[in-house]
Scaffold this motif. Structure first.
Motif, mmCIF file in Angstrom:
data_model
loop_
_atom_site.group_PDB
_atom_site.id
_atom_site.type_symbol
_atom_site.label_atom_id
_atom_site.label_comp_id
_atom_site.label_asym_id
_atom_site.label_seq_id
_atom_site.Cartn_x
_atom_site.Cartn_y
_atom_site.Cartn_z
ATOM 1 N N ARG A 35 21.473 39.118 47.269
ATOM 2 C CA ARG A 35 20.331 39.558 46.456
ATOM 3 C C ARG A 35 20.706 40.814 45.653
ATOM 4 N N ASP A 40 23.644 31.764 46.185
ATOM 5 C CA ASP A 40 22.536 31.312 47.030
ATOM 6 C C ASP A 40 23.075 30.341 48.078
ATOM 7 N N SER A 53 21.260 38.955 51.999
ATOM 8 C CA SER A 53 20.733 40.246 51.538
ATOM 9 C C SER A 53 21.714 40.885 50.558
ATOM 10 N N LYS A 110 15.906 27.854 57.516
ATOM 11 C CA LYS A 110 15.487 28.587 56.323
ATOM 12 C C LYS A 110 14.899 29.945 56.686
ATOM 13 N N LYS A 111 14.053 29.976 57.702
ATOM 14 C CA LYS A 111 13.438 31.239 58.124
ATOM 15 C C LYS A 111 14.466 32.223 58.651
ATOM 16 N N GLU A 112 15.488 31.707 59.334
ATOM 17 C CA GLU A 112 16.467 32.586 59.960
ATOM 18 C C GLU A 112 17.566 33.035 58.994
ATOM 19 N N CYS A 113 17.913 32.193 58.028
ATOM 20 C CA CYS A 113 19.008 32.517 57.105
ATOM 21 C C CYS A 113 18.532 33.137 55.789
ATOM 22 N N CYS A 114 17.278 32.897 55.432
ATOM 23 C CA CYS A 114 16.665 33.505 54.244
ATOM 24 C C CYS A 114 17.422 33.267 52.932
ATOM 25 N N LYS A 150 21.994 35.716 57.147
ATOM 26 C CA LYS A 150 20.881 36.449 56.545
ATOM 27 C C LYS A 150 21.367 37.749 55.906
ATOM 28 N N ASN A 195 23.110 32.938 62.441
ATOM 29 C CA ASN A 195 22.106 32.921 61.378
ATOM 30 C C ASN A 195 21.771 34.331 60.909
ATOM 31 N N GLU A 196 21.838 35.295 61.813
ATOM 32 C CA GLU A 196 21.584 36.689 61.433
ATOM 33 C C GLU A 196 22.665 37.185 60.480
#
Length: 251
Positions: free
Chosen positions: A245, A84, A242, A140-144, A238, A234-235
């Motif tokens: 996860r 994480d 993914s 936070k929104k951009e890196c998830c 992200k 940041n993309e």
């Protein structure tokens, strides 16, 4: 564990790294050649140093800054552990770090002694926190990040990762937030590609282990130790999250 004692073989990878530095000007970091080709390579090398944590229960790998996420992912993948991104933003007043926040708590970490000593008003501190919250929420929104729950057992382990540590301010803030604000009671292992020797000695008091491939007296800029100086977007972070996860789902 002091990582400078981990590789004794003169033919080891780290021995060759040290040799490259000794061949340059020993008293001036600015003129030394980079030691690591990439964060990914460094992550693989670090994973070999701590392979005894492979597949350990209640163990999570945490990247403590977005640009170290590629390094942390390689560690997690090699050790077959969940990964994480742990977001902590430090904030300053007049060039001094006076606090830090995390997206996992509304409670800030404040350097009360500095705040009192510099007579910084509560309004000023609140404004600094508010500004930093906006930056943190955007990140936070951009890196998830996955926001995986921290291990609750005292036998749990967090392997917190970064590409390099100079003064150790951000890592120190992260460890303090984990323990004092989030109530984490398990073990903390700090790993980095390069870590100042003084910083490593300090962190051995606050962690289970403080491990680095290289521990020079002077670090300079962390980026100067890497051939690949590109900063992850940041993309890209992200995308790594993914993959993280999927890694967690397959463990």
């Amino acid at each position: 564990m002091l990582a400078e004692n981990s590789f004794a073989s003169p033919n080891s990878r780290r021995s060759s790294l040290n040799k490259r530095h000794r061949m340059s000007l020993p008293n001036s970091r600015a003129y030394l050649n980079p030691c690591f080709s990439s964060r990914e390579e460094t992550g693989v090398m670090l994973a070999k140093l701590i392979n005894y944590y492979a597949r350990s229960p209640d163990t999570i790998v945490l990247s403590i800054k977005p640009n170290a996420t590629a390094l942390a992912f390689e560690i997690a993948k090699e050790l077959e552990l969940p990964l994480d991104l742990f977001l902590v933003n430090s904030f300053q007043y007049d060039g001094m770090t006076v606090g830090a926040i995390t997206d996992r708590s509304d409670q800030p970490l404040l350097k009360e002694q500095i705040i009192r000593g510099c007579d910084i008003s509560k309004e000023t501190v609140d404004n600094l926190i508010a500004e930093e919250r906006v930056k943190l929420e955007t990140l936070k929104k951009e890196c998830c990040p996955l926001n995986l729950p921290l291990p609750t057992s005292e036998d749990g382990t967090l392997i917190i990762c970064t590409d390099g540590i100079q003064s150790g301010q951000d890592a120190r803030n992260t460890i303090t937030i984990l323990k004092k604000i989030l109530g984490y009671r398990g073990k903390i292992v700090l790993v980095a590609g390069v870590m100042g020797s003084d910083a490593q000695k300090m962190f051995t008091k606050d962690t289970e282990e403080a491990i680095a491939l290289l521990c020079p007296q002077i670090v300079g800029t962390v980026a100067s130790w890497y051939d690949d100086t590109r900063v992850l977007t940041n993309e890209e972070v992200k995308q790594i999250m993914s993959q993280a996860r999927e890694l967690s789902n397959n463990i």
